[in-house]
Scaffold this motif. Structure first.
Motif, PDB file in Angstrom:
ATOM      1  N   GLU A  56       0.859  -1.183   0.000  1.00  0.00           N
ATOM      2  CA  GLU A  56       0.000   0.000   0.000  1.00  0.00           C
ATOM      3  C   GLU A  56       0.895   1.232   0.000  1.00  0.00           C
ATOM      4  OE1 GLU A  56      -2.526   1.988   0.060  1.00  0.00           O
ATOM      5  OE2 GLU A  56      -4.269   1.198   1.130  1.00  0.00           O
ATOM      6  N   GLY A  57       0.279   2.414  -0.046  1.00  0.00           N
ATOM      7  CA  GLY A  57       0.981   3.671   0.140  1.00  0.00           C
ATOM      8  C   GLY A  57       2.169   3.906  -0.772  1.00  0.00           C
ATOM      9  N   PRO A  58       2.049   3.793  -2.101  1.00  0.00           N
ATOM     10  CA  PRO A  58       3.206   4.023  -2.965  1.00  0.00           C
ATOM     11  C   PRO A  58       3.651   5.480  -2.944  1.00  0.00           C
ATOM     12  CG  PRO A  58       1.215   3.860  -4.295  1.00  0.00           C
ATOM     13  CD  PRO A  58       0.824   3.522  -2.879  1.00  0.00           C
ATOM     14  N   THR A  59       4.962   5.688  -2.896  1.00  0.00           N
ATOM     15  CA  THR A  59       5.559   7.022  -2.921  1.00  0.00           C
ATOM     16  C   THR A  59       6.747   6.984  -3.874  1.00  0.00           C
ATOM     17  OG1 THR A  59       4.904   7.615  -0.664  1.00  0.00           O
ATOM     18  CG2 THR A  59       6.814   8.756  -1.576  1.00  0.00           C
ATOM     19  N   VAL A  60       6.750   7.880  -4.863  1.00  0.00           N
ATOM     20  CA  VAL A  60       7.847   7.940  -5.834  1.00  0.00           C
ATOM     21  C   VAL A  60       8.918   8.892  -5.310  1.00  0.00           C
ATOM     22  CG1 VAL A  60       8.505   8.459  -8.213  1.00  0.00           C
ATOM     23  CG2 VAL A  60       6.262   7.444  -7.732  1.00  0.00           C
ATOM     24  N   ASP A  73     -10.889   2.418  -1.599  1.00  0.00           N
ATOM     25  CA  ASP A  73      -9.697   2.360  -0.762  1.00  0.00           C
ATOM     26  C   ASP A  73      -9.027   3.728  -0.803  1.00  0.00           C
ATOM     27  OD1 ASP A  73      -6.908   1.357   0.247  1.00  0.00           O
ATOM     28  OD2 ASP A  73      -8.261  -0.338   0.511  1.00  0.00           O
ATOM     29  N   SER A  74      -7.735   3.783  -1.074  1.00  0.00           N
ATOM     30  CA  SER A  74      -7.021   5.059  -1.038  1.00  0.00           C
ATOM     31  C   SER A  74      -7.188   5.824  -2.345  1.00  0.00           C
ATOM     32  CB  SER A  74      -5.545   4.808  -0.736  1.00  0.00           C
ATOM     33  OG  SER A  74      -5.392   4.301   0.568  1.00  0.00           O
ATOM     34  N   LEU A  75      -6.630   7.033  -2.394  1.00  0.00           N
ATOM     35  CA  LEU A  75      -6.834   7.876  -3.556  1.00  0.00           C
ATOM     36  C   LEU A  75      -5.595   8.717  -3.846  1.00  0.00           C
ATOM     37  CD1 LEU A  75      -7.339  11.100  -2.616  1.00  0.00           C
ATOM     38  CD2 LEU A  75      -9.473  10.130  -1.783  1.00  0.00           C
ATOM     39  N   GLY A  76      -5.553   9.237  -5.075  1.00  0.00           N
ATOM     40  CA  GLY A  76      -4.565  10.222  -5.479  1.00  0.00           C
ATOM     41  C   GLY A  76      -5.267  11.292  -6.281  1.00  0.00           C
ATOM     42  N   VAL A  77      -4.704  12.477  -6.302  1.00  0.00           N
ATOM     43  CA  VAL A  77      -5.268  13.580  -7.074  1.00  0.00           C
ATOM     44  C   VAL A  77      -4.352  13.843  -8.260  1.00  0.00           C
ATOM     45  CG1 VAL A  77      -5.952  16.010  -7.036  1.00  0.00           C
ATOM     46  CG2 VAL A  77      -6.346  14.566  -5.026  1.00  0.00           C
ATOM     47  N   ASP A  78      -4.931  13.943  -9.476  1.00  0.00           N
ATOM     48  CA  ASP A  78      -4.085  14.166 -10.642  1.00  0.00           C
ATOM     49  C   ASP A  78      -3.861  15.657 -10.881  1.00  0.00           C
ATOM     50  OD1 ASP A  78      -6.221  15.223 -12.215  1.00  0.00           O
ATOM     51  OD2 ASP A  78      -6.631  13.303 -13.172  1.00  0.00           O
ATOM     52  N   ARG A  95      -4.106  11.189 -17.755  1.00  0.00           N
ATOM     53  CA  ARG A  95      -3.751  12.564 -17.400  1.00  0.00           C
ATOM     54  C   ARG A  95      -2.551  12.537 -16.461  1.00  0.00           C
ATOM     55  NH1 ARG A  95      -8.900  11.703 -17.815  1.00  0.00           N
ATOM     56  NH2 ARG A  95     -10.272  13.119 -18.964  1.00  0.00           N
ATOM     57  N   PRO A  96      -1.707  13.550 -16.518  1.00  0.00           N
ATOM     58  CA  PRO A  96      -0.554  13.547 -15.608  1.00  0.00           C
ATOM     59  C   PRO A  96      -0.985  13.633 -14.156  1.00  0.00           C
ATOM     60  CG  PRO A  96      -0.763  15.680 -16.703  1.00  0.00           C
ATOM     61  CD  PRO A  96      -1.736  14.758 -17.371  1.00  0.00           C
ATOM     62  N   GLY A  97      -0.215  12.998 -13.302  1.00  0.00           N
ATOM     63  CA  GLY A  97      -0.474  13.072 -11.870  1.00  0.00           C
ATOM     64  C   GLY A  97      -0.025  14.402 -11.299  1.00  0.00           C
ATOM     65  N   LEU A  98      -0.461  14.661 -10.109  1.00  0.00           N
ATOM     66  CA  LEU A  98      -0.089  15.890  -9.410  1.00  0.00           C
ATOM     67  C   LEU A  98       1.279  15.697  -8.760  1.00  0.00           C
ATOM     68  CD1 LEU A  98      -0.957  18.708  -8.291  1.00  0.00           C
ATOM     69  CD2 LEU A  98      -1.921  17.480  -6.335  1.00  0.00           C
ATOM     70  N   VAL A  99       2.156  16.684  -8.941  1.00  0.00           N
ATOM     71  CA  VAL A  99       3.437  16.666  -8.223  1.00  0.00           C
ATOM     72  C   VAL A  99       3.140  17.027  -6.769  1.00  0.00           C
ATOM     73  CG1 VAL A  99       5.742  17.657  -8.043  1.00  0.00           C
ATOM     74  CG2 VAL A  99       4.708  17.297 -10.307  1.00  0.00           C
ATOM     75  N   LEU A 100       3.403  16.096  -5.879  1.00  0.00           N
ATOM     76  CA  LEU A 100       3.045  16.305  -4.482  1.00  0.00           C
ATOM     77  C   LEU A 100       4.005  17.264  -3.783  1.00  0.00           C
ATOM     78  CD1 LEU A 100       2.191  12.617  -3.525  1.00  0.00           C
ATOM     79  CD2 LEU A 100       0.593  14.466  -4.078  1.00  0.00           C
ATOM     80  N   ASN A 101       3.514  17.893  -2.747  1.00  0.00           N
ATOM     81  CA  ASN A 101       4.354  18.777  -1.955  1.00  0.00           C
ATOM     82  C   ASN A 101       5.547  18.006  -1.399  1.00  0.00           C
ATOM     83  OD1 ASN A 101       2.607  21.122  -2.074  1.00  0.00           O
ATOM     84  ND2 ASN A 101       1.218  20.017  -0.701  1.00  0.00           N
ATOM     85  N   THR A 151      -0.317   6.393  -7.320  1.00  0.00           N
ATOM     86  CA  THR A 151       0.460   7.622  -7.356  1.00  0.00           C
ATOM     87  C   THR A 151       1.144   7.690  -8.709  1.00  0.00           C
ATOM     88  OG1 THR A 151       1.957   9.020  -6.066  1.00  0.00           O
ATOM     89  CG2 THR A 151       2.644   6.739  -6.416  1.00  0.00           C
ATOM     90  N   TRP A 152       1.881   8.781  -8.954  1.00  0.00           N
ATOM     91  CA  TRP A 152       2.463   8.991 -10.272  1.00  0.00           C
ATOM     92  C   TRP A 152       3.921   9.402 -10.175  1.00  0.00           C
ATOM     93  CZ3 TRP A 152      -2.327  10.546  -8.749  1.00  0.00           C
ATOM     94  CH2 TRP A 152      -3.430  10.077  -9.484  1.00  0.00           C
ATOM     95  N   GLY A 153       4.633   9.169 -11.290  1.00  0.00           N
ATOM     96  CA  GLY A 153       6.019   9.590 -11.390  1.00  0.00           C
ATOM     97  C   GLY A 153       6.427   9.700 -12.843  1.00  0.00           C
ATOM     98  N   GLY A 154       7.736   9.735 -13.077  1.00  0.00           N
ATOM     99  CA  GLY A 154       8.239   9.896 -14.434  1.00  0.00           C
ATOM    100  C   GLY A 154       8.396  11.358 -14.786  1.00  0.00           C
ATOM    101  N   PRO A 155       9.155  11.664 -15.851  1.00  0.00           N
ATOM    102  CA  PRO A 155       9.432  13.063 -16.208  1.00  0.00           C
ATOM    103  C   PRO A 155       8.193  13.875 -16.562  1.00  0.00           C
ATOM    104  CG  PRO A 155      10.187  11.549 -17.921  1.00  0.00           C
ATOM    105  CD  PRO A 155       9.846  10.708 -16.741  1.00  0.00           C
TER     106      PRO A 155
END
Length: 304
Positions: free
Chosen positions: A12-16, A221-226, A295-301, A268-272
């Motif tokens: 769970e909880g992926p973080t790039v 379950d969990s979520l991410g914002v793009d 759609r591209p993911g949101l760059v997290l704080n 979650t998202w990553g890549g250039p």
């Protein structure tokens, strides 16, 4: 879609990370685990309990929402998590130093089952506390806001039914939370760091505003914002990702069928270009990599 890693014990909880590695928590192993781009796995930290969510913080440490553990059980050959384990000692919010794997427990008093977290631009941490259930009675869920330095924590909403995923809008003015068994998404206006309009309600929504629910039997379950502000909610039973607009419309449902895994739990998202999605398929123990996400993911704080 590729299986980047397998053999994970309820990931769970992926973080790039900035170097392209991906961290996942393994709830049934009690670890924070690093996955290299070639799929190689190493243990980054031994958290104990039941780590459920992770996020990078303002000091470069990785913050962990630790549920305190959940029982492992199987249905139809698939692994799930629930209930109260025999060695349960309470939940906590932890911080991991990736340079040496040391783990600091920042908060634990009164926490029952922290599930997921998001860090705001000010370095504060919003997190859900799902609570615990023994199969007969169960806790109401709560939301908290805590400072990353361990100096203060405040409950900001209560009375929820299994709050799970949590995220902020791109401009930080909205807080989103998904509930598991109701399959509902709620939102609050953020009026100041750690302050939301309508919180601390004893109602089932925690004082939030209704955004979306599904028409069929599904567990959110969990979520991410793009990057467009859409809320991307992972779901179990009907396995996939619901992409929901800030207005509450279903933009698209991305069906994810990997070995018939019913437990798609996070994204979650990553890549250039932030178009590579990383998705946890928890019931079969896979970390999935999906190129060319719609759609591209949101760059997290604090993620760079």
């Amino acid at each position: 879609m590729t299986k980047l890693a397998d053999g994970l014990l309820f990931p769970e909880g992926p973080t790039v990370l900035p170097d392209g590695d991906v961290l996942v928590v393994e709830l049934h192993r009690g670890t924070l685990t690093r996955v290299k781009p070639d799929g190689t796995k190493t243990i980054a930290a031994e958290t104990g309990g039941g780590p459920n969510g992770s996020a990078l913080g303002p000091d470069g440490r990785v913050y962990i929402a630790n549920s305190g553990g959940l029982r492992r059980f199987e249905v139809g050959g698939f692994v799930f998590a629930g209930g109260i384990p025999d060695d349960y000692k309470g939940g906590s919010l932890q911080a991991v130093d990736l340079t040496d794997g040391s783990v600091e427990t920042l908060y634990s008093d009164g926490l029952r089952g922290p599930n997921d977290l998001v860090v705001d631009a000010h370095g504060g941490i919003y997190f859900t506390d799902y609570g615990k259930s023994d199969g007969v009675t169960g806790d109401k869920g709560r939301l908290f806001y805590a400072k990353a330095d361990g100096s203060s924590i405040e409950m900001i909403a209560a009375g929820m039914e299994g709050p799970n995923g949590i995220g902020l809008s791109p401009d930080g003015t909205r807080l989103y939370v998904s509930e598991t068994y109701t399959a509902r998404v709620w939102w609050w206006d953020v009026t100041a760091p750690g302050k939301i309009q309508g919180g601390k309600s004893l109602g089932g929504s925690g004082g939030g505003n209704f955004l979306y629910t599904v028409p069929d039997y599904t567990n959110f379950d969990s979520l991410g914002v793009d990057g467009h502000g859409n809320v991307c909610v992972a779901s179990m039973v009907h396995a996939g990702i619901s992409i929901i607009s800030p207005k509450g419309d279903l933009v698209r449902f991305v069906d994810i069928n990997v070995d018939n895994d019913p437990g798609i739990t996070n994204i979650t998202w990553g890549g250039p270009d932030m178009r590579t999605a990383y998705v946890t398929a928890s019931s079969t123990g896979h970390l999935l990599k999906i190129e060319n996400w719609p759609r591209p993911g949101l760059v997290l704080n604090h993620a760079t």
